[in-house]
Design a protein around this motif. Structure first.
Motif, PDB file in Angstrom:
ATOM      1  N   ILE A   8       0.846  -1.323  -0.119  1.00 35.32           N
ATOM      2  CA  ILE A   8      -0.055  -0.114  -0.053  1.00 35.32           C
ATOM      3  C   ILE A   8       0.968   1.111  -0.060  1.00 35.32           C
ATOM      4  O   ILE A   8       0.443   2.244  -0.618  1.00 35.32           O
ATOM      5  N   GLY A   9       1.957   0.935   0.743  1.00 40.21           N
ATOM      6  CA  GLY A   9       3.074   2.256   0.704  1.00 40.21           C
ATOM      7  C   GLY A   9       3.329   2.598  -0.682  1.00 40.21           C
ATOM      8  O   GLY A   9       3.501   3.747  -1.093  1.00 40.21           O
ATOM      9  N   GLU A  10       3.936   1.388  -1.202  1.00 45.00           N
ATOM     10  CA  GLU A  10       4.479   1.406  -2.653  1.00 45.00           C
ATOM     11  C   GLU A  10       3.461   2.174  -3.628  1.00 45.00           C
ATOM     12  O   GLU A  10       3.831   2.827  -4.574  1.00 45.00           O
ATOM     13  N   ALA A  11       2.255   1.660  -3.393  1.00 43.16           N
ATOM     14  CA  ALA A  11       1.265   2.219  -4.147  1.00 43.16           C
ATOM     15  C   ALA A  11       0.932   3.852  -4.188  1.00 43.16           C
ATOM     16  O   ALA A  11       0.352   4.391  -4.688  1.00 43.16           O
ATOM     17  N   GLY A  12       1.629   4.322  -2.887  1.00 40.80           N
ATOM     18  CA  GLY A  12       1.484   5.828  -2.735  1.00 40.80           C
ATOM     19  C   GLY A  12       0.524   6.154  -2.050  1.00 40.80           C
ATOM     20  O   GLY A  12       0.183   7.500  -1.762  1.00 40.80           O
ATOM     21  N   ARG A  13      -0.133   5.519  -1.894  1.00 44.69           N
ATOM     22  CA  ARG A  13      -1.599   5.689  -0.643  1.00 44.69           C
ATOM     23  C   ARG A  13      -1.251   6.133   0.804  1.00 44.69           C
ATOM     24  O   ARG A  13      -1.999   6.844   1.501  1.00 44.69           O
ATOM     25  N   LEU A  14       0.162   5.475   1.232  1.00 50.13           N
ATOM     26  CA  LEU A  14       0.342   5.892   2.667  1.00 50.13           C
ATOM     27  C   LEU A  14       1.981   6.289   2.371  1.00 50.13           C
ATOM     28  O   LEU A  14       2.693   5.938   1.671  1.00 50.13           O
ATOM     29  N   GLN A  16       5.869   7.095   4.371  1.00 49.07           N
ATOM     30  CA  GLN A  16       6.490   6.230   5.174  1.00 49.07           C
ATOM     31  C   GLN A  16       6.322   6.055   6.478  1.00 49.07           C
ATOM     32  O   GLN A  16       6.321   4.909   6.993  1.00 49.07           O
ATOM     33  N   GLY A  17       5.786   7.294   7.135  1.00 48.35           N
ATOM     34  CA  GLY A  17       5.496   7.160   8.369  1.00 48.35           C
ATOM     35  C   GLY A  17       4.567   6.454   8.766  1.00 48.35           C
ATOM     36  O   GLY A  17       4.354   5.714   9.561  1.00 48.35           O
ATOM     37  N   GLN A  18       3.368   6.628   8.126  1.00 47.96           N
ATOM     38  CA  GLN A  18       1.976   5.832   8.267  1.00 47.96           C
ATOM     39  C   GLN A  18       2.274   4.297   8.101  1.00 47.96           C
ATOM     40  O   GLN A  18       2.068   3.488   8.558  1.00 47.96           O
ATOM     41  N   PHE A  48      -5.009  -1.123  15.950  1.00 47.18           N
ATOM     42  CA  PHE A  48      -4.481  -1.117  14.858  1.00 47.18           C
ATOM     43  C   PHE A  48      -5.967  -0.847  13.835  1.00 47.18           C
ATOM     44  O   PHE A  48      -5.728  -0.085  12.772  1.00 47.18           O
ATOM     45  N   ARG A  49      -6.882  -1.562  14.409  1.00 43.69           N
ATOM     46  CA  ARG A  49      -8.087  -1.430  13.460  1.00 43.69           C
ATOM     47  C   ARG A  49      -8.389   0.142  13.483  1.00 43.69           C
ATOM     48  O   ARG A  49      -8.857   0.403  12.520  1.00 43.69           O
ATOM     49  N   ASP A  50      -8.339   0.780  14.666  1.00 45.90           N
ATOM     50  CA  ASP A  50      -8.726   2.086  14.653  1.00 45.90           C
ATOM     51  C   ASP A  50      -7.805   2.898  13.859  1.00 45.90           C
ATOM     52  O   ASP A  50      -8.199   3.929  12.979  1.00 45.90           O
ATOM     53  N   GLN A  51      -6.728   2.507  13.692  1.00 43.00           N
ATOM     54  CA  GLN A  51      -5.649   3.517  13.024  1.00 43.00           C
ATOM     55  C   GLN A  51      -5.965   3.276  11.437  1.00 43.00           C
ATOM     56  O   GLN A  51      -6.202   4.067  10.558  1.00 43.00           O
ATOM     57  N   VAL A  52      -6.576   1.919  10.998  1.00 44.26           N
ATOM     58  CA  VAL A  52      -6.652   1.486   9.776  1.00 44.26           C
ATOM     59  C   VAL A  52      -7.836   2.420   9.198  1.00 44.26           C
ATOM     60  O   VAL A  52      -7.903   2.701   8.060  1.00 44.26           O
ATOM     61  N   MET A  53      -9.007   2.233  10.365  1.00 44.06           N
ATOM     62  CA  MET A  53     -10.257   2.969   9.621  1.00 44.06           C
ATOM     63  C   MET A  53     -10.071   4.520   9.730  1.00 44.06           C
ATOM     64  O   MET A  53     -10.702   5.048   8.922  1.00 44.06           O
ATOM     65  N   GLU A  54      -9.158   4.955  10.226  1.00 43.25           N
ATOM     66  CA  GLU A  54      -8.840   6.340  10.429  1.00 43.25           C
ATOM     67  C   GLU A  54      -8.150   6.853   8.962  1.00 43.25           C
ATOM     68  O   GLU A  54      -8.881   7.758   8.329  1.00 43.25           O
ATOM     69  N   PHE A  55      -7.372   5.808   8.525  1.00 38.17           N
ATOM     70  CA  PHE A  55      -6.750   5.998   7.253  1.00 38.17           C
ATOM     71  C   PHE A  55      -8.057   5.997   6.062  1.00 38.17           C
ATOM     72  O   PHE A  55      -7.804   6.636   5.291  1.00 38.17           O
ATOM     73  N   GLU A  57     -11.149   6.432   6.410  1.00 40.64           N
ATOM     74  CA  GLU A  57     -12.033   7.945   6.560  1.00 40.64           C
ATOM     75  C   GLU A  57     -11.165   8.735   5.841  1.00 40.64           C
ATOM     76  O   GLU A  57     -12.098   9.604   5.173  1.00 40.64           O
ATOM     77  N   ALA A  58      -9.878   8.952   5.833  1.00 38.14           N
ATOM     78  CA  ALA A  58      -9.330  10.240   5.405  1.00 38.14           C
ATOM     79  C   ALA A  58      -8.993  10.031   3.875  1.00 38.14           C
ATOM     80  O   ALA A  58      -8.571  10.936   3.116  1.00 38.14           O
ATOM     81  N   GLY A  59      -9.622   8.641   3.391  1.00 47.24           N
ATOM     82  CA  GLY A  59      -9.466   8.671   1.980  1.00 47.24           C
ATOM     83  C   GLY A  59      -8.094   8.004   1.754  1.00 47.24           C
ATOM     84  O   GLY A  59      -7.800   7.928   0.279  1.00 47.24           O
ATOM     85  N   PHE A  60      -7.235   7.834   2.322  1.00 44.72           N
ATOM     86  CA  PHE A  60      -5.826   7.099   2.046  1.00 44.72           C
ATOM     87  C   PHE A  60      -6.134   5.910   1.545  1.00 44.72           C
ATOM     88  O   PHE A  60      -5.469   5.237   0.719  1.00 44.72           O
ATOM     89  N   LEU A  61      -6.963   4.856   1.990  1.00 45.43           N
ATOM     90  CA  LEU A  61      -6.941   3.553   1.643  1.00 45.43           C
ATOM     91  C   LEU A  61      -8.358   3.175   1.340  1.00 45.43           C
ATOM     92  O   LEU A  61      -9.333   3.796   1.466  1.00 45.43           O
ATOM     93  N   THR A  62      -8.250   2.286   0.339  1.00 40.49           N
ATOM     94  CA  THR A  62      -9.527   1.710  -0.186  1.00 40.49           C
ATOM     95  C   THR A  62      -9.961   0.581   0.619  1.00 40.49           C
ATOM     96  O   THR A  62      -9.280   0.086   1.630  1.00 40.49           O
TER      97      THR A  62
END
Ligand SMILES: [Zn+2]
Length: 776
Positions: A8-14, A16-18, A48-55, A57-62
């Motif tokens: 996901i990082g390589e795809a540019g959606r997150l 490096q820090g995330q 972890f789940r909260d963090q993923v759902m936060e990303f 909602e912010a539109g970073f993740l599909t």
């Protein structure tokens, strides 16, 4: 799973820090789980789940990113130990976000858990966002064609459910998984696959790439629905927690992957089950929705015993009663679904098999007879061109020329069925619960040749004597054609009808014709005739008394005796009334000229010939004669004697070597000699002495003196009328030593009765008799 984060990082959606933050979280969770520290692990998972759902909602993740991240996390959530009844759901105890789409005016509700759209508890529709995007696109044409029963079967539907190409389901196992249970779970999965292959047209093929389902460990029991496009949700999972370890659950989850919905989600289910919404756990009532009209199709009758049916208490609030109950009379919750109880094999029901065959029609061919003309003896067989055949009771044979079913099973035997000749279109169908899911037909023309019949050459038979006519029948299709196959008709009607054999007895002389008609079970008939010339054989008369050469006095009265054999007469013997006597001397007088034993009184002295004429009812006659000497009385008449032997004879002399004629007996037979004595003097010269003798054979008296006569009995009578009786009963063997060996089977002896009256006048009467030591 760290690789998922990196991807996901390589795809540019997150950034490096995330990526680092998520990776750290995951590593900590994994470490805690490994160390057996569930509570901190749970906390870390939630974080972890909260963090993923936060990303998200912010539109970073599909949703796909979410599913892959959180789905991986679920692998680290072992099922509750000691949980006895497994809930077939993606994430037991988890309440996801309830969403719905509208299609064709109907709402399709699903839960979103871990970014996955979960339908009816354990059906994974795909990534929520991709599923919703596709559904939205489908909305432009809401009335898509119908899918199969409790099942779906077509790419392009809103549920994205397709059938597997060529009926082959690809599958694989995820390497990580069940720990110590790995071997047991893999064995169970292979058993479930074997059940599908044995009972349906679905095949399974191990694949490490491409379209396939992957069995893996997870926190619940769940499956994707049908085949998914490979570019989408890849690979598609069948999740099995270690407590999903019953054959029924595995067969059920494979059922979803094959394309089957839950049975109770059929469109017609309200006629069969009642849903109690108030007893269903909060947020789970959507699991009891019917499938949308265009998403599936009801096939066959509603099936409570389907492996795809919920249990009554699935998704029910504890102690609130059943969430779903049967309403058909006589059906209870014990009959619904297939619980893992002893004696329950937990397998595909006929309804499930019907659904599977609807999605994946069986592949088979008919072999055993090629189209065209065939003998009426042929056997057809259904053979699978891929994997298993339908069960024999599901294979139904029919012919367009015969009403109803011919038979069930994998083979069809024409002989047993007696199919009529002519063209037939024979169909082998797979019919389950009254629904025909596949058919194959062949066209054959059954030919039938008439049987070949022969009654043999023309023949001659005796009048009044039974005889048998044996037919020779050969049928190209039916061989010798037993009465179970062919019908036999004799003309004229025989006395005894035994099908291919018949017994006749003709009572009139002359030519007769016997005809036999034979018709085989195909209706082809033929007939044959034989001419019979019925002949009458003349009678064969025999005079037993007197014997040739006997001498009698003038004026004597003698009871003569005779019989006549006639094979055309009852008992083989001519009636006594048909024997006619005559004498060459006109002065002789018979008391009656007809009969077996008339009395004869001799007139003048001299030689004479007595003639017996036997005439049968057909007019055929034959005569025999005997020559006797009648002597004039001197100062007085000499006495006369004669006798008959009872029984007349018991041996057939023609069977002996050398053959002989006349009476023959075994040495052991008791014989009665009925002697008659008469004296022509008036008054008779009483008393008259008599004696019986047996004379041994005298072969060459000129060389060897004859053996002495063997005395048998003697006595005396007083003649007062006719006849005086001098009977004797004796057994020859009592008087004749048995021969050392029976090489000479019979010898001729002579029985002699001698009489002497008071004046000393002597006369004798003798008859030859053959004695045998054994029968031949
Ligand atoms: Zn299910």
């Amino acid at each position: 799973m760290a690789t998922e984060v990196n991807r996901i990082g390589e795809a540019g959606r997150l950034n490096q820090g995330q990526v680092r933050a998520l990776t750290r979280h995951l590593e900590t969770v994994a470490r805690h789980v490994r160390q057996g520290r569930p509570c901190p692990a749970l906390d870390m998972r939630d974080a972890f789940r909260d963090q993923v759902m936060e990303f998200r909602e912010a539109g970073f993740l599909t949703d796909r990113d979410v599913a892959e991240l959180l789905g991986s996390l679920r692998l680290l959530e072992p099922a509750e130990p000691g949980q006895s009844q497994v809930e077939r759901s993606y994430a037991p105890g988890v309440a996801g976000e309830l969403r719905s789409i509208v299609k064709g005016g109907e709402e399709i509700r699903y839960e979103v858990i871990d970014g996955l759209a979960i339908y009816q508890g354990d059906i994974i529709l795909g990534y929520a966002d991709e599923f919703e995007a596709a559904a939205s696109a489908d909305g432009a044409s809401p009335d898509l064609p119908v899918y199969a029963s409790g099942v779906c079967d077509r790419p392009g539907d809103v549920l994205r459910c397709g059938t597997w190409r060529d009926g082959v389901v690809g599958y694989d196992f995820a390497l990580e998984g069940w720990g110590a249970e790995t071997l047991a779970m893999r064995t169970l999965i292979l058993q479930a696959i074997a059940q599908w292959e044995a009972r349906t047209g679905v095949a399974f093929e191990r694949r490490t790439s491409g379209e396939r389902v992957v069995f893996r460990n997870a926190s619940g029991c769940s499956s994707s629905l049908g085949r998914k496009e490979f570019t989408g949700f890849t690979p598609q999972w069948i999740n099995l927690a270690t407590n999903c370890n019953t054959i029924g659950i595995v067969v059920h989850e494979i059922g979803h992957a094959v394309g089957m919905f839950h049975e109770q989600s059929r469109r017609d289910r309200d006629g069969f089950v009642r849903i109690f919404p108030e007893r269903i756990r909060e947020g789970k009532d959507h699991n009891f929705d019917r499938y949308a009209r265009d998403e599936g199709m009801d096939v066959g009758p509603y099936d409570y015993t389907s492996i795809m049916h919920y249990y009554c208490d699935d998704f029910a609030i504890a102690d609130a009663g059943n969430a779903i109950e049967p309403i058909q009379p006589g059906v209870t919750c014990a009959d619904v679904g297939q619980k893992s109880t002893p004696g329950n094999s937990q397998g595909l029901s006929d309804g499930d098999i019907l659904g599977a065959f609807t999605l994946y029609p069986p592949r088979y061919e008919i072999t055993g007879a090629t189209s065209g003309e065939v003998n009426d003896r042929f056997e057809l067989e259904v053979v699978a061109t891929r994997l298993s055949l339908p069960r024999p009771e599901h294979m139904v044979w029919t012919s367009d020329r015969v009403a109803g079913e011919l038979r069930r099973g994998h083979t069809l035997n024409s002989v047993a069925l007696g199919l009529a000749p002519g063209p037939h279109v024979i169909t082998a169908s797979v019919t389950i619960l009254g629904v025909t899911v596949a058919t194959r037909t062949i066209s054959v023309t059954i030919r039938n040749t008439a049987p070949d019949v022969s009654l043999g050459p023309d023949r001659e038979e005796d009048l009044n004597v039974p005889f048998t006519v044996v037919s020779s029948v050969n049928d190209a299709e039916d061989g010798v054609c037993p009465v179970t196959v062919c019908s036999y008709t004799w003309d004229p009607n025989p006395d005894i009808d035994r099908g291919p054999r018949a017994e006749y007895r003709f009572t009139t002389e002359g030519p007769q014709t016997i005809t036999l008609s034979v018709r085989d079970n195909g209706g082809a008939g033929t007939s044959a005739s034989v001419n019979v010339n019925v002949v009458n054989t003349p009678p064969q008369p025999t005079i037993t008394t007197p014997t040739t050469g006997s001498g009698f006095s003038v004026g004597s009265t003698l009871r003569v005796s005779a019989y006549a054999d006639d094979l055309n007469e009852p008992g083989g013997r001519l009636a006594c009334s048909r024997l006619r006597w005559s004498s060459s001397e006109a002065t002789d007088a018979f008391d009656s000229r007809f009969g077996c034993t008339p009395e004869l009184t001799f007139g003048d002295a001299g030689a004479r010939t007595l003639t017996l004429l036997a005439t049968d009812p057909q007019g055929a006659s034959q005569s025999t004669t005997v020559d006797v000497q009648v002597v004039a009385c001197g100062p007085s008449c000499r006495p006369d004697a004669s006798f008959v032997i009872e029984p007349e004879s018991e041996l057939d002399g023609s069977t002996f070597s050398p053959p002989f004629s006349g009476p023959g007996y075994l040495l052991t037979t008791e014989l009665t000699l009925r002697g008659s004595i008469f004296d022509a003097d008036v008054p008779p010269d009483n008393p008259i002495q008599f004696w019986w003798e047996l004379l041994p054979p005298c072969v060459a008296p000129e060389i060897t003196p004859c053996p002495p006569a063997i005395p048998l009995d003697n006595g005396s009578v007083v003649v007062t009328g006719f006849p005086a009786v001098a009977d004797l009963t004796f057994r020859p063997g009592d008087h004749v030593a048995e021969w050392a060996e029976c090489q000479v089977h019979a010898r001729q002896y002579t029985l002699r009765l001698t009489v002497r009256d008071a004046t000393g006048a002597v006369n004798e009467y003798s008859r030859p008799v053959h004695l045998a030591c054994t029968l031949i």
